[in-house]
Scaffold this motif. Structure first.
Motif, PDB file in Angstrom:
ATOM      1  N   ILE A 267     -70.095  -2.250  44.277  1.00 33.32           N
ATOM      2  CA  ILE A 267     -69.440  -1.221  43.266  1.00 33.32           C
ATOM      3  C   ILE A 267     -70.277  -1.668  42.202  1.00 33.32           C
ATOM      4  CG2 ILE A 267     -67.800  -0.301  41.995  1.00 33.32           C
ATOM      5  CD1 ILE A 267     -65.965  -1.096  44.314  1.00 33.32           C
ATOM      6  N   ALA A 268     -70.303  -2.800  41.673  1.00 38.54           N
ATOM      7  CA  ALA A 268     -70.969  -3.274  40.509  1.00 38.54           C
ATOM      8  C   ALA A 268     -72.333  -2.800  40.490  1.00 38.54           C
ATOM      9  CB  ALA A 268     -70.753  -4.682  40.092  1.00 38.54           C
ATOM     10  N   ASP A 269     -72.990  -3.453  41.523  1.00 34.71           N
ATOM     11  CA  ASP A 269     -74.588  -3.021  41.830  1.00 34.71           C
ATOM     12  C   ASP A 269     -74.940  -1.530  41.695  1.00 34.71           C
ATOM     13  OD1 ASP A 269     -75.177  -5.536  41.765  1.00 34.71           O
ATOM     14  OD2 ASP A 269     -75.430  -5.793  43.882  1.00 34.71           O
ATOM     15  N   THR A 270     -74.041  -0.715  42.507  1.00 27.87           N
ATOM     16  CA  THR A 270     -74.214   0.579  42.556  1.00 27.87           C
ATOM     17  C   THR A 270     -73.987   1.430  41.284  1.00 27.87           C
ATOM     18  OG1 THR A 270     -73.550   0.665  44.974  1.00 27.87           O
ATOM     19  CG2 THR A 270     -73.279   2.578  43.874  1.00 27.87           C
ATOM     20  N   CYS A 271     -73.068   1.054  40.513  1.00 27.89           N
ATOM     21  CA  CYS A 271     -72.576   1.665  39.171  1.00 27.89           C
ATOM     22  C   CYS A 271     -73.416   1.217  38.173  1.00 27.89           C
ATOM     23  CB  CYS A 271     -71.486   1.530  39.060  1.00 27.89           C
ATOM     24  SG  CYS A 271     -70.312   2.365  40.201  1.00 27.89           S
ATOM     25  N   GLY A 272     -74.320   0.080  38.456  1.00 29.16           N
ATOM     26  CA  GLY A 272     -74.969  -0.669  37.269  1.00 29.16           C
ATOM     27  C   GLY A 272     -74.235  -1.119  36.058  1.00 29.16           C
ATOM     28  N   VAL A 273     -73.321  -1.818  36.639  1.00 31.91           N
ATOM     29  CA  VAL A 273     -72.423  -2.673  35.587  1.00 31.91           C
ATOM     30  C   VAL A 273     -72.229  -4.069  35.983  1.00 31.91           C
ATOM     31  CG1 VAL A 273     -70.910  -0.591  35.001  1.00 31.91           C
ATOM     32  CG2 VAL A 273     -70.158  -2.194  36.726  1.00 31.91           C
ATOM     33  N   SER A 274     -72.008  -4.952  35.306  1.00 36.43           N
ATOM     34  CA  SER A 274     -71.883  -6.310  35.876  1.00 36.43           C
ATOM     35  C   SER A 274     -70.573  -6.538  36.538  1.00 36.43           C
ATOM     36  CB  SER A 274     -71.777  -7.352  34.721  1.00 36.43           C
ATOM     37  OG  SER A 274     -70.612  -7.254  33.861  1.00 36.43           O
ATOM     38  N   ILE A 275     -70.558  -7.451  37.439  1.00 38.58           N
ATOM     39  CA  ILE A 275     -69.366  -7.947  38.024  1.00 38.58           C
ATOM     40  C   ILE A 275     -68.277  -8.440  37.166  1.00 38.58           C
ATOM     41  CG2 ILE A 275     -69.874 -10.369  38.686  1.00 38.58           C
ATOM     42  CD1 ILE A 275     -68.050  -7.831  40.827  1.00 38.58           C
ATOM     43  N   ASP A 276     -68.672  -9.021  36.102  1.00 35.86           N
ATOM     44  CA  ASP A 276     -67.548  -9.200  34.748  1.00 35.86           C
ATOM     45  C   ASP A 276     -66.911  -8.045  34.497  1.00 35.86           C
ATOM     46  OD1 ASP A 276     -69.276 -11.652  35.221  1.00 35.86           O
ATOM     47  OD2 ASP A 276     -69.792 -11.829  33.155  1.00 35.86           O
ATOM     48  N   PHE A 277     -67.598  -7.110  34.262  1.00 36.34           N
ATOM     49  CA  PHE A 277     -67.106  -5.838  33.666  1.00 36.34           C
ATOM     50  C   PHE A 277     -65.781  -5.469  34.932  1.00 36.34           C
ATOM     51  CE2 PHE A 277     -66.595  -1.288  33.811  1.00 36.34           C
ATOM     52  CZ  PHE A 277     -66.011  -0.911  32.769  1.00 36.34           C
ATOM     53  N   ILE A 278     -66.230  -5.383  35.882  1.00 39.81           N
ATOM     54  CA  ILE A 278     -65.044  -5.045  36.918  1.00 39.81           C
ATOM     55  C   ILE A 278     -64.068  -5.937  37.227  1.00 39.81           C
ATOM     56  CG2 ILE A 278     -64.920  -4.583  39.604  1.00 39.81           C
ATOM     57  CD1 ILE A 278     -66.880  -2.260  38.295  1.00 39.81           C
ATOM     58  N   THR A 279     -64.277  -7.215  37.321  1.00 42.27           N
ATOM     59  CA  THR A 279     -63.195  -8.293  37.654  1.00 42.27           C
ATOM     60  C   THR A 279     -62.446  -8.590  36.280  1.00 42.27           C
ATOM     61  OG1 THR A 279     -64.866  -9.954  37.634  1.00 42.27           O
ATOM     62  CG2 THR A 279     -64.159  -8.968  39.780  1.00 42.27           C
ATOM     63  N   GLY A 280     -63.294  -8.721  35.297  1.00 48.02           N
ATOM     64  CA  GLY A 280     -62.629  -9.296  33.900  1.00 48.02           C
ATOM     65  C   GLY A 280     -62.706 -10.712  33.756  1.00 48.02           C
ATOM     66  N   GLU A 281     -63.692 -11.057  34.662  1.00 47.19           N
ATOM     67  CA  GLU A 281     -64.110 -12.611  34.592  1.00 47.19           C
ATOM     68  C   GLU A 281     -65.179 -12.788  34.273  1.00 47.19           C
ATOM     69  OE1 GLU A 281     -62.594 -14.977  37.737  1.00 47.19           O
ATOM     70  OE2 GLU A 281     -60.956 -13.765  38.056  1.00 47.19           O
ATOM     71  N   SER A 282     -65.643 -13.933  33.583  1.00 44.62           N
ATOM     72  CA  SER A 282     -67.204 -14.513  33.497  1.00 44.62           C
ATOM     73  C   SER A 282     -67.401 -15.284  34.219  1.00 44.62           C
ATOM     74  CB  SER A 282     -66.991 -15.246  32.144  1.00 44.62           C
ATOM     75  OG  SER A 282     -68.379 -15.587  31.819  1.00 44.62           O
ATOM     76  N   PHE A 283     -68.576 -14.923  34.961  1.00 45.83           N
ATOM     77  CA  PHE A 283     -69.290 -15.949  35.976  1.00 45.83           C
ATOM     78  C   PHE A 283     -70.338 -16.814  35.391  1.00 45.83           C
ATOM     79  CE2 PHE A 283     -66.668 -12.765  38.267  1.00 45.83           C
ATOM     80  CZ  PHE A 283     -65.913 -13.553  38.938  1.00 45.83           C
ATOM     81  N   GLU A 284     -70.439 -16.875  34.229  1.00 46.28           N
ATOM     82  CA  GLU A 284     -71.538 -17.742  33.657  1.00 46.28           C
ATOM     83  C   GLU A 284     -71.340 -19.016  34.135  1.00 46.28           C
ATOM     84  OE1 GLU A 284     -74.284 -16.594  31.845  1.00 46.28           O
ATOM     85  OE2 GLU A 284     -73.787 -14.742  32.573  1.00 46.28           O
ATOM     86  N   SER A 285     -72.148 -19.680  34.266  1.00 45.30           N
ATOM     87  CA  SER A 285     -72.215 -21.103  34.834  1.00 45.30           C
ATOM     88  C   SER A 285     -72.540 -22.071  33.551  1.00 45.30           C
ATOM     89  CB  SER A 285     -72.842 -21.672  36.107  1.00 45.30           C
ATOM     90  OG  SER A 285     -72.917 -22.983  36.386  1.00 45.30           O
ATOM     91  N   GLU A 286     -71.929 -23.364  33.414  1.00 48.19           N
ATOM     92  CA  GLU A 286     -72.350 -24.176  32.479  1.00 48.19           C
ATOM     93  C   GLU A 286     -73.136 -25.240  33.042  1.00 48.19           C
ATOM     94  OE1 GLU A 286     -69.074 -25.479  29.917  1.00 48.19           O
ATOM     95  OE2 GLU A 286     -68.476 -23.531  29.508  1.00 48.19           O
ATOM     96  N   ILE A 287     -73.310 -25.262  34.404  1.00 51.51           N
ATOM     97  CA  ILE A 287     -73.824 -25.970  35.132  1.00 51.51           C
ATOM     98  C   ILE A 287     -75.396 -25.584  35.264  1.00 51.51           C
ATOM     99  CG2 ILE A 287     -74.339 -27.378  37.170  1.00 51.51           C
ATOM    100  CD1 ILE A 287     -71.200 -26.925  37.653  1.00 51.51           C
TER     101      ILE A 287
END
Length: 102
Positions: free
Chosen positions: A60-80
């Protein structure tokens, strides 16, 4: 993570974002076709009646051109960093060859 209701609103906003960006209508049926689901499935998600698995959310995120963060409300940025990820992260302990055959 959002509640199913909030997630549904986010999916609807993502679909509307795609429509606005393209200048053409992007219906639930069109989204369903693009992600390999039924329009009834998309309708249930947008109404907050179900919380989909990870794979459809990514589609859905890819198809609609938004980030998965926008859809789920979670940040998937990694500090590693990448190199640490490749190495496998922090080592808990070493296992000797003898331990493997006990």
């Amino acid at each position: 993570m959002y509640s199913p209701k909030e997630l549904g609103l986010r999916v609807k906003r993502a679909r509307e974002h795609r429509a606005k960006r393209s200048g053409q209508e992007f219906t639930q049926k069109m989204l369903a076709f693009k992600i390999g689901e039924t329009s009834k499935w998309v309708q249930k998600v947008e109404k907050g009646l179900m919380y989909p698995e990870w794979e459809p959310l990514n589609l859905i995120a890819d198809t609609c051109g938004v980030s998965i963060d926008f859809i789920t409300g979670e940040s998937f940025e990694s500090e590693i960093d990448y190199e640490e990820s490749v190495r496998g992260g922090v080592e808990a302990r070493k296992i000797s060859t003898e331990d493997l055959y006990v």
